[in-house]
Structures are given as structure tokens and as C-alpha cells.
Design a protein around this motif. Sequence first.
Motif, PDB file in Angstrom:
ATOM      1  N   SER A 166       0.845  -1.192   0.000  1.00 35.16           N
ATOM      2  CA  SER A 166       0.000   0.000   0.000  1.00 35.16           C
ATOM      3  C   SER A 166       0.881   1.242   0.000  1.00 35.16           C
ATOM      4  O   SER A 166       2.054   1.202   0.417  1.00 35.16           O
ATOM      5  CB  SER A 166      -0.896   0.012   1.240  1.00 35.16           C
ATOM      6  OG  SER A 166      -0.117   0.157   2.424  1.00 35.16           O
ATOM      7  N   LEU A 186       2.821   8.911  -3.504  1.00 34.11           N
ATOM      8  CA  LEU A 186       3.445   9.588  -2.375  1.00 34.11           C
ATOM      9  C   LEU A 186       3.554  11.073  -2.695  1.00 34.11           C
ATOM     10  O   LEU A 186       3.670  11.467  -3.857  1.00 34.11           O
ATOM     11  CB  LEU A 186       4.841   9.026  -2.091  1.00 34.11           C
ATOM     12  CG  LEU A 186       4.975   7.528  -1.802  1.00 34.11           C
ATOM     13  CD1 LEU A 186       6.427   7.181  -1.519  1.00 34.11           C
ATOM     14  CD2 LEU A 186       4.083   7.124  -0.637  1.00 34.11           C
ATOM     15  N   ARG A 189      -7.558  -0.255  -0.953  1.00 36.98           N
ATOM     16  CA  ARG A 189      -8.243   1.001  -1.250  1.00 36.98           C
ATOM     17  C   ARG A 189      -9.726   1.003  -0.888  1.00 36.98           C
ATOM     18  O   ARG A 189     -10.360   2.058  -0.950  1.00 36.98           O
ATOM     19  CB  ARG A 189      -8.067   1.373  -2.720  1.00 36.98           C
ATOM     20  CG  ARG A 189      -8.675   0.412  -3.711  1.00 36.98           C
ATOM     21  CD  ARG A 189      -8.505   0.905  -5.149  1.00 36.98           C
ATOM     22  NE  ARG A 189      -9.310   2.089  -5.419  1.00 36.98           N
ATOM     23  CZ  ARG A 189      -8.831   3.245  -5.817  1.00 36.98           C
ATOM     24  NH1 ARG A 189      -7.553   3.402  -6.004  1.00 36.98           N
ATOM     25  NH2 ARG A 189      -9.638   4.270  -6.044  1.00 36.98           N
ATOM     26  N   ARG A 243       4.200  11.739   2.363  1.00 37.55           N
ATOM     27  CA  ARG A 243       2.853  11.413   2.836  1.00 37.55           C
ATOM     28  C   ARG A 243       2.194  10.501   1.811  1.00 37.55           C
ATOM     29  O   ARG A 243       2.329  10.699   0.603  1.00 37.55           O
ATOM     30  CB  ARG A 243       2.041  12.690   3.013  1.00 37.55           C
ATOM     31  CG  ARG A 243       0.612  12.452   3.478  1.00 37.55           C
ATOM     32  CD  ARG A 243      -0.139  13.754   3.711  1.00 37.55           C
ATOM     33  NE  ARG A 243      -0.431  14.459   2.471  1.00 37.55           N
ATOM     34  CZ  ARG A 243       0.168  15.579   2.085  1.00 37.55           C
ATOM     35  NH1 ARG A 243       1.133  16.103   2.805  1.00 37.55           N
ATOM     36  NH2 ARG A 243      -0.169  16.169   0.954  1.00 37.55           N
ATOM     37  N   ALA A 244       1.481   9.503   2.297  1.00 35.76           N
ATOM     38  CA  ALA A 244       0.818   8.552   1.414  1.00 35.76           C
ATOM     39  C   ALA A 244      -0.505   9.105   0.915  1.00 35.76           C
ATOM     40  O   ALA A 244      -1.306   9.636   1.700  1.00 35.76           O
ATOM     41  CB  ALA A 244       0.584   7.237   2.142  1.00 35.76           C
ATOM     42  N   ASN A 245      -0.729   9.004  -0.360  1.00 32.51           N
ATOM     43  CA  ASN A 245      -2.048   9.217  -0.934  1.00 32.51           C
ATOM     44  C   ASN A 245      -2.688   7.844  -1.161  1.00 32.51           C
ATOM     45  O   ASN A 245      -2.109   6.817  -0.830  1.00 32.51           O
ATOM     46  CB  ASN A 245      -1.946   9.990  -2.249  1.00 32.51           C
ATOM     47  CG  ASN A 245      -1.501  11.424  -2.020  1.00 32.51           C
ATOM     48  OD1 ASN A 245      -1.910  12.060  -1.056  1.00 32.51           O
ATOM     49  ND2 ASN A 245      -0.657  11.933  -2.907  1.00 32.51           N
ATOM     50  N   GLU A 246      -3.876   7.817  -1.728  1.00 28.24           N
ATOM     51  CA  GLU A 246      -4.541   6.545  -1.966  1.00 28.24           C
ATOM     52  C   GLU A 246      -3.819   5.774  -3.063  1.00 28.24           C
ATOM     53  O   GLU A 246      -3.394   6.342  -4.057  1.00 28.24           O
ATOM     54  CB  GLU A 246      -5.995   6.781  -2.380  1.00 28.24           C
ATOM     55  CG  GLU A 246      -6.823   5.520  -2.447  1.00 28.24           C
ATOM     56  CD  GLU A 246      -8.277   5.807  -2.794  1.00 28.24           C
ATOM     57  OE1 GLU A 246      -8.521   6.252  -3.936  1.00 28.24           O
ATOM     58  OE2 GLU A 246      -9.151   5.612  -1.945  1.00 28.24           O
ATOM     59  N   ALA A 286       5.253   4.609   2.284  1.00 27.91           N
ATOM     60  CA  ALA A 286       5.618   5.876   2.914  1.00 27.91           C
ATOM     61  C   ALA A 286       6.369   5.624   4.219  1.00 27.91           C
ATOM     62  O   ALA A 286       7.383   6.283   4.512  1.00 27.91           O
ATOM     63  CB  ALA A 286       4.370   6.720   3.162  1.00 27.91           C
ATOM     64  N   LYS A 287       5.918   4.669   5.012  1.00 27.50           N
ATOM     65  CA  LYS A 287       6.599   4.334   6.263  1.00 27.50           C
ATOM     66  C   LYS A 287       8.014   3.849   5.991  1.00 27.50           C
ATOM     67  O   LYS A 287       8.960   4.205   6.716  1.00 27.50           O
ATOM     68  CB  LYS A 287       5.808   3.269   7.023  1.00 27.50           C
ATOM     69  CG  LYS A 287       4.494   3.762   7.603  1.00 27.50           C
ATOM     70  CD  LYS A 287       3.744   2.624   8.308  1.00 27.50           C
ATOM     71  CE  LYS A 287       2.423   3.119   8.870  1.00 27.50           C
ATOM     72  NZ  LYS A 287       1.653   2.019   9.505  1.00 27.50           N
ATOM     73  N   GLU A 320       0.607   3.625   1.974  1.00 24.98           N
ATOM     74  CA  GLU A 320       0.904   3.908   3.376  1.00 24.98           C
ATOM     75  C   GLU A 320       2.127   3.130   3.853  1.00 24.98           C
ATOM     76  O   GLU A 320       3.013   3.678   4.523  1.00 24.98           O
ATOM     77  CB  GLU A 320      -0.307   3.560   4.239  1.00 24.98           C
ATOM     78  CG  GLU A 320      -0.124   3.858   5.710  1.00 24.98           C
ATOM     79  CD  GLU A 320      -1.340   3.505   6.540  1.00 24.98           C
ATOM     80  OE1 GLU A 320      -1.319   3.758   7.767  1.00 24.98           O
ATOM     81  OE2 GLU A 320      -2.317   2.979   5.978  1.00 24.98           O
ATOM     82  N   SER A 321       2.203   1.833   3.515  1.00 22.43           N
ATOM     83  CA  SER A 321       3.355   1.020   3.917  1.00 22.43           C
ATOM     84  C   SER A 321       4.640   1.539   3.280  1.00 22.43           C
ATOM     85  O   SER A 321       5.694   1.580   3.926  1.00 22.43           O
ATOM     86  CB  SER A 321       3.140  -0.438   3.510  1.00 22.43           C
ATOM     87  OG  SER A 321       2.084  -1.021   4.237  1.00 22.43           O
TER      88      SER A 321
END
Length: 270
Positions: free
Chosen positions: A74, A109, A152, A119-122, A79-80, A76-77
Motif C-alpha cells: 500500500s 506519495l 483502497r 505522505r501517502a495518498n490513496e 511511505a513508512k 501507506e506502507s
Amino acid sequence: ILNYKQQYWRTLDYEFFEWDRYPGILFFDTRNYDIQDNFFRRMAYFVEKAGYKGRLVSNEELEGKHGYNAHDYSAESMAKFFNEASRTNFQLLPEELLLKKILIHNGLLEVEADGVTVRANEGGLVSISQESTPSLRHTLLAHEGWHTIFFRDAEFRNYVSAVYYTMDPTSRDFLIDYFKSQPSLGYGTSDDYLMHNEFMAYLMQQKVSDTASYFVHHANRGTVIAYTPQLAAYIRKTEGKGFEDAAVALNEYVFDKYGIIAGNIALVSK
């Protein structure tokens, strides 16, 4: 993607595509596993591998290790992963730095005001490799593609969770033991989000009619029988029916909502 000729790739080592139905979902195809590992192996350990999750593994530790034959992450992952590398001044591979640029350029990103943090986008990504056989590429593309829908769509995640907890519990226990019995997978089985996601993808990567036999086949593996003999015997005795019933429930949901079915995430096949 499966039929796209390598002669049309924009680079020698890889090509990537965006899913036309779901913006922000990228599909990478790499020339071989080594190139794919350079892009995604460290991320696999950071995001999913038991005993490594949340830690950036050194090149020395990665030496001789293979991540997966296919990958999914994802936004989000990812971005981390990149933020941890920035925070600790960790030296990433050129392919990993290139991946970060690709993700930023394609909007998965976004660089924060400090110019460093992202920052993560969708969205999310999938990767397969030309080194896999054609039949395996077909299965892996379906498996990983379902993951991106899971990333998503919160309603889909909730439905998957409901099926996971209401399916035959002994079959579910077998699935967890199967994951534990295969060191090459290395899934962190205490991560509920990951388990729900993998449960769904393993059921949805093939046609519903093939689901039961797929798990019976796995229950016949020597490594699985050695690790969990009673649960493996249960799957053989019940002929994988618990998994087929769960696959039917998932398949009906995704066909009604997305118009696609288990085993094939494409609307049109050549």
C-alpha cells in the motif's frame, strides 16, 4: 500486462502500468527476480516478514535471501518505509531510490513541506516478474491485484474480515499453520490486517471451482504435514470445503460490486 511484449518496454529491466479502473494502482513487471528483489526485497522484510517488520534490513543480511516471487504494498506502507530510511539516514539501493521517485511522480506519495518526509495518498503497487512461468504470472497477477483492492476499499476489507471470522474455524487454523510452515513466506501471523489480506488473496487467486483442490494439494505437502498433521488431515478429509464456501461468499461480493471474479481481475482477456 501479461501479453505486453518486452520489446515495447521503455527500459531494459522493468516496465510499469497503471490500472485504468483504479487510479493510483501501479503494476510493475521486471525482467527477472534479481531486479525485482533490488526494488522490493528490503520492503518485503520491512512490511511483512516475521522477525523483521518495521526494521530496515542491511544489504549484508539480505545477501542470498529472496523476497517473494511477486509483491504488493500500500502507499501507506511504502511511505513508512521511505520515511524510516530518511529518519535513520539509511543508504538505499539505486532501484529503491528510483522507486521512490516513481511513486512521487505518479502521485502515490507526496513530499511534505520539510522536503524530506513523504505522505501517502490513496493507492498501492503490484510487482510480478518475467522469470515466473506464464501460468504462475497469471495467478500472481490476480493474487496481488486483489490486494490492491483490499488496500483502497474499506467496505471490501470489512466484508473480508466478516468472512474470515465466520468461515469454518478449523480450516482457518490450517491456513495460519500453513503460513507458519513455509519459511519462504515469513508472514507475521499476529498481524490481523495482513492475515485478512492474505486469506482473501489466496482464496481469490484462482477460480472458485479450483479453490478446494488448491488447499487439499497444500495439505498434502510434506512440510505442511510435518508441521500441522491433524489440521492437514482435516483439510484432506473435508476436501477443502471450508475454503470453497468462503471463496463463494467472496466471489459473489466482488462480482456484484466490481464486475470481476476470482482468478481473473481483468474485464477483458485476450
